[in-house]
Design an enzyme around this catalytic site. Structure first.
Site, PDB file in Angstrom:
ATOM      1  CE  LYS A   1      -3.759  -2.317  -0.134  1.00 21.85           C
ATOM      2  NZ  LYS A   1      -3.142  -3.548  -0.601  1.00 21.85           N
TER       3      LYS A   1
ATOM      4  CD  GLU B   1      -4.388   6.179   3.861  1.00 21.64           C
ATOM      5  OE1 GLU B   1      -3.510   6.243   2.986  1.00 21.64           O
ATOM      6  OE2 GLU B   1      -5.477   5.608   3.683  1.00 21.64           O
TER       7      GLU B   1
ATOM      8  NE  ARG C   1      -9.502  -8.773  -4.763  1.00 22.01           N
ATOM      9  CZ  ARG C   1     -10.575  -8.110  -4.362  1.00 22.01           C
ATOM     10  NH1 ARG C   1     -11.660  -8.074  -5.136  1.00 22.01           N
ATOM     11  NH2 ARG C   1     -10.594  -7.457  -3.210  1.00 22.01           N
TER      12      ARG C   1
END
Length: 445
Positions: free
Chosen positions: A116, A200, A293
């Site tokens: 990430k 974050e 995906r």
């Protein structure tokens, strides 16, 4: 077109992929665990192979067993569905090294988006908006405290290798950060084998909006509209709709353009999703993650665009052009998906059991993608998702009316289930207004 396809998954998504494969004349091969031998997807495949016991690590995540099944059945390609090995770059590489076609993005793109922090940095470099946060893992608690002071509280504490809403916590101050940091790190090490943690900015009121992308065989990346995914419990989705009632035409243009840039930045091929957080007060959106995906909620995109995303995936993997004109995409009406889970409708805790009654609703604009049938047992070994109830209407009002009727007509008994939750949600003024956020479920309970 691919001639034979092994589906490395189970339940509703395996059944969904098999349905498209058979429609296209592609031989469909299922793999299954011992616990799933009696499920519909096994019976509906042209051939089925047991790959191990109920434990996913010994069956659906067992790379050697799945590759062996592909070889023994003469499969030409492997479709991973979602979950399990679908975002495992090593598995994708193993599939291709075995001389098989991988129905998904390249392993390098999976790797790039699987971390990430790396994903955030790549997106920022590509001009995709990202929220304030760390550009490298918080190596220890001291680094996390310093980063949080710079970002400003509250902060989201996240597993860098996580996904699907797992491995996350909110810290409103330094004391909470000390607790959440240790908790998230321990969870990440246990679940993902990687204890890296990122921080974050946290938005107390936010919407979760995502864009379906499709990387074509010729190198182009398309954005197939957005989906609203803000009805969530424990950061995991319960309802999705398209188009999003929060997205204006001007915002949609910016959102879709950013999603295309995100795909282009990693040379994306096949189906994927760019997930974003949307601040409803300012109209700002920020990159959250890219799912490399097919998404659980892909049917709402299919219904509003009139395409079959699994067919498009197979065509991209085979080097073929899409079935539609990429320059003439249209949106038809409104679609909503409800995830029918084997869990109680208040606390959302799993409630597996044997299905004594299973009668699916039918009618215009109603689609059910199910993994089970009457007499099957929902076991505790896997995700609680039993089926997806998807409705389509000329507009949001008609779609909601059809969803109400479909929920009322869905006759289900045996395991615990969340249909009563949807009955309440579809009458809730906040949801009906379209002006809701990710806190809506907590306000309904």
């Amino acid at each position: 077109m691919i001639e034979s396809l092994l589906v490395a998954n189970r339940g509703e998504i395996a059944r969904r992929i098999i349905r498209t494969a058979r429609r296209l004349g592609v031989r469909a091969i299922a793999v299954h665990s011992e616990a799933d031998a009696d499920l519909p997807f096994v019976a509906e495949a042209d051939e089925a192979v047991c790959v191990g016991p109920a434990n996913p690590a010994q069956s659906y995540r067992n790379t050697e067993a799945i590759i062996a099944a592909a070889r023994s059945t003469g499969a030409q390609a492997i479709h991973p569905g979602y979950g399990f090995l679908s975002e495992n770059a090593d598995f994708a590489r193993t599939v291709e090294a075995s001389g098989l076609i991988w129905v998904g993005p390249g392993a390098d793109a999976i790797s790039a988006m699987g971390d990430k922090i790396n994903a955030r940095n790549l997106m920022a470099a590509a001009g995709v908006p990202v929220a304030a946060g760390t550009t490298e893992p918080a190596a220890d608690l001291g680094a996390a405290v310093a980063a949080a002071a710079e970002i400003g509280y509250p902060v989201m504490v996240k597993a860098a290798a996580g996904g699907g809403g797992m491995g996350m916590g909110v810290a409103v101050d330094e004391a909470a950060l000390r607790t959440e940091y240790d908790k998230v790190r321990a969870f990440a090490e246990r679940m993902f084998g990687d204890g890296s943690v990122l921080l974050e900015r946290y938005f107390p009121r936010v919407r979760h909006v995502e864009v379906q992308i499709l990387g074509l065989a010729d190198g182009r990346v398309l954005a197939l509209g957005e989906r609203e995914c803000s009805v969530q419990r424990r950061n995991q989705k319960l309802v999705e709709e398209s188009p999003s009632p929060a997205v204006s035409p001007e915002l949609r243009t910016r959102l879709l353009a950013a999603a295309v840039r995100a795909g282009e930045a990693v040379d994306y091929r096949n189906a994927g999703t760019v997930e974003c957080l949307l601040d409803p007060t300012t109209g700002e959106f920020f990159f959250l993650e890219m799912n490399t995906r097919l998404q659980v909620e892909h049917p709402v995109t299919e219904l509003v665009h009139g395409i079959d995303l699994v067919e498009e995936q197979l065509r991209v993997a085979a080097g073929l052009p899409p079935t539609f004109d990429p320059d003439a995409l249209t949106v038809r009406g409104h679609a909503i998906e409800l995830r029918i889970n084997a869990e109680d409708p208040k606390r959302f805790l799993p409630g597996p059991g044997t299905i004594s009654t299973w009668v699916e609703p039918t009618g215009e604009g109603i689609r059910v993608d199910s993994g089970y049938a009457e007499g099957n047992t929902v076991t505790p070994f896997y995700d609680s998702l039993m089926a997806k109830l998807i409705v389509h209407g000329q507009d949001r009002t008609e779609a909601i009316a059809r969803a109400r009727a479909a929920v009322a007509a869905f006759d289900l008994a045996g395991p615990k289930h969340n249909l009563p939750f949807f009955t309440d949600l579809l009458e809730n003024p906040e949801f009906l207004s379209g002006n809701y956020d990710t806190g809506i479920v907590s306000r309904l309970r």
